[in-house]
Design an enzyme around this catalytic site. Sequence first.
Site, PDB file in Angstrom:
ATOM      1  N   ASP A  69       0.825  -1.199   0.000  1.00 33.67           N
ATOM      2  CA  ASP A  69       0.000   0.000   0.000  1.00 33.67           C
ATOM      3  C   ASP A  69       0.865   1.257   0.000  1.00 33.67           C
ATOM      4  O   ASP A  69       0.356   2.376  -0.067  1.00 33.67           O
ATOM      5  CB  ASP A  69      -0.995   0.007   1.155  1.00 33.67           C
ATOM      6  CG  ASP A  69      -0.346  -0.100   2.528  1.00 33.67           C
ATOM      7  OD1 ASP A  69       0.892  -0.135   2.609  1.00 33.67           O
ATOM      8  OD2 ASP A  69      -1.090  -0.152   3.528  1.00 33.67           O
ATOM      9  N   SER A  70       2.185   1.060   0.009  1.00 30.59           N
ATOM     10  CA  SER A  70       3.123   2.161  -0.223  1.00 30.59           C
ATOM     11  C   SER A  70       2.936   2.773  -1.597  1.00 30.59           C
ATOM     12  O   SER A  70       3.478   3.850  -1.883  1.00 30.59           O
ATOM     13  CB  SER A  70       4.566   1.676  -0.067  1.00 30.59           C
ATOM     14  OG  SER A  70       4.779   0.483  -0.823  1.00 30.59           O
ATOM     15  N   ASP A 108      -1.012  -6.203  -0.095  1.00 35.16           N
ATOM     16  CA  ASP A 108      -1.422  -5.527   1.133  1.00 35.16           C
ATOM     17  C   ASP A 108      -2.935  -5.328   1.163  1.00 35.16           C
ATOM     18  O   ASP A 108      -3.538  -4.933   0.157  1.00 35.16           O
ATOM     19  CB  ASP A 108      -0.763  -4.149   1.226  1.00 35.16           C
ATOM     20  CG  ASP A 108       0.486  -4.155   2.090  1.00 35.16           C
ATOM     21  OD1 ASP A 108       0.637  -5.059   2.934  1.00 35.16           O
ATOM     22  OD2 ASP A 108       1.307  -3.236   1.932  1.00 35.16           O
ATOM     23  N   LYS A 138      -1.343  -9.490   3.010  1.00 38.80           N
ATOM     24  CA  LYS A 138      -0.644  -9.018   4.207  1.00 38.80           C
ATOM     25  C   LYS A 138      -1.525  -8.015   4.921  1.00 38.80           C
ATOM     26  O   LYS A 138      -2.169  -7.178   4.279  1.00 38.80           O
ATOM     27  CB  LYS A 138       0.694  -8.358   3.851  1.00 38.80           C
ATOM     28  CG  LYS A 138       1.477  -7.881   5.096  1.00 38.80           C
ATOM     29  CD  LYS A 138       2.858  -7.398   4.747  1.00 38.80           C
ATOM     30  CE  LYS A 138       2.884  -6.012   4.129  1.00 38.80           C
ATOM     31  NZ  LYS A 138       2.427  -4.961   5.085  1.00 38.80           N
ATOM     32  N   GLU A 140      -1.730  -5.476   8.678  1.00 32.13           N
ATOM     33  CA  GLU A 140      -1.001  -4.905   9.798  1.00 32.13           C
ATOM     34  C   GLU A 140      -1.725  -5.185  11.111  1.00 32.13           C
ATOM     35  O   GLU A 140      -2.943  -5.355  11.129  1.00 32.13           O
ATOM     36  CB  GLU A 140      -0.835  -3.395   9.611  1.00 32.13           C
ATOM     37  CG  GLU A 140       0.016  -3.023   8.417  1.00 32.13           C
ATOM     38  CD  GLU A 140       0.217  -1.521   8.279  1.00 32.13           C
ATOM     39  OE1 GLU A 140      -0.172  -0.768   9.192  1.00 32.13           O
ATOM     40  OE2 GLU A 140       0.767  -1.090   7.239  1.00 32.13           O
ATOM     41  N   GLU A 207       8.913  -4.224  11.019  1.00 28.70           N
ATOM     42  CA  GLU A 207       9.336  -2.934  10.474  1.00 28.70           C
ATOM     43  C   GLU A 207       9.700  -1.930  11.563  1.00 28.70           C
ATOM     44  O   GLU A 207       8.977  -1.771  12.557  1.00 28.70           O
ATOM     45  CB  GLU A 207       8.222  -2.333   9.606  1.00 28.70           C
ATOM     46  CG  GLU A 207       8.597  -0.967   9.036  1.00 28.70           C
ATOM     47  CD  GLU A 207       7.609  -0.412   8.026  1.00 28.70           C
ATOM     48  OE1 GLU A 207       7.860   0.688   7.504  1.00 28.70           O
ATOM     49  OE2 GLU A 207       6.592  -1.084   7.767  1.00 28.70           O
TER      50      GLU A 207
END
Length: 292
Positions: A69-70, A108, A138, A140, A207
């Site tokens: 999602d960067s 993501d 993925k 978070e 991270e």
Amino acid sequence: MSTHHESAPPLPEPDTPSQASRTRATTVPLIRQRKREGRTETPIVMLTAYTARQAELLDPHCDMLLVGDSLAQVIYGLPSTIPVTLEMMAAHGAAVVRGARHALVVVDMPFGSYEGAPQQAFASAASLLKQTGAGAVKLEGGAAMADTVAFLVARGIPVMGHVGLTPQAVNVLGGYGARGKSDAEAEKILADATALEAAGAFSVVCEGVVEPIAVTLTDRLAIPVIGIGASNHCDGQVLVTDDMLGMFDRVPRFVERFANLAEEVGTAARTYAAAVRNRSFPSAGHVYRTTA
């Protein structure tokens, strides 16, 4: 040159230590099996990818490609990952899958698409995998997301976890600083990762944490720990590709620039502009002529 995937020339052999991964696409079980006892002997290589062509170029050298999602900052110029939508992730995920032949593609899950309830997460993840053909998602979050991870895994959706600095929680965290500096924060990171492993995550990204925590985490978990701003003791590493290629002026301290493509792009554009303005381009060899 054709841009159709079917007519593209064969890609070079992937730079991987496993003969099995040379003959078939990398899978979730293969990634998980890379860590047998202690940390992974040969580190797992992971980079972000957002387009089909980028995936084609990175795929021979990577074990996993993350459709991160960067892309919010890298592709769309947004200030954070918060505005990213499922539609954005699906479009870029499908493009990356079309360009990848060897690497496991992980997508993501964007902010707001999975936190509400396990059922919401399943609908979002199933939609992403159906639309993209990716091999895993993925998400978070730590212990708070363990029930959701278990719910997804039990229903056939492989999940990679993400602990430590979690960019989607930037508004709560108050910034992008390193995590794990206090004893309480360090214990939470370790507990979060342990909970994700117990829930069935096949791997976890660690991270922006202080190195001792990353080392402890890598030694404690039986699943691969992928570091970014963590430690080279981790089972693998991931970076945002555009950071690694030197496409941005400012990058986090943990990023190594392996190229300076921003300068090369600027030089190429300047040379092109000069050629257009002095009419040396297009030259006779670039134009079509009628036959005699």
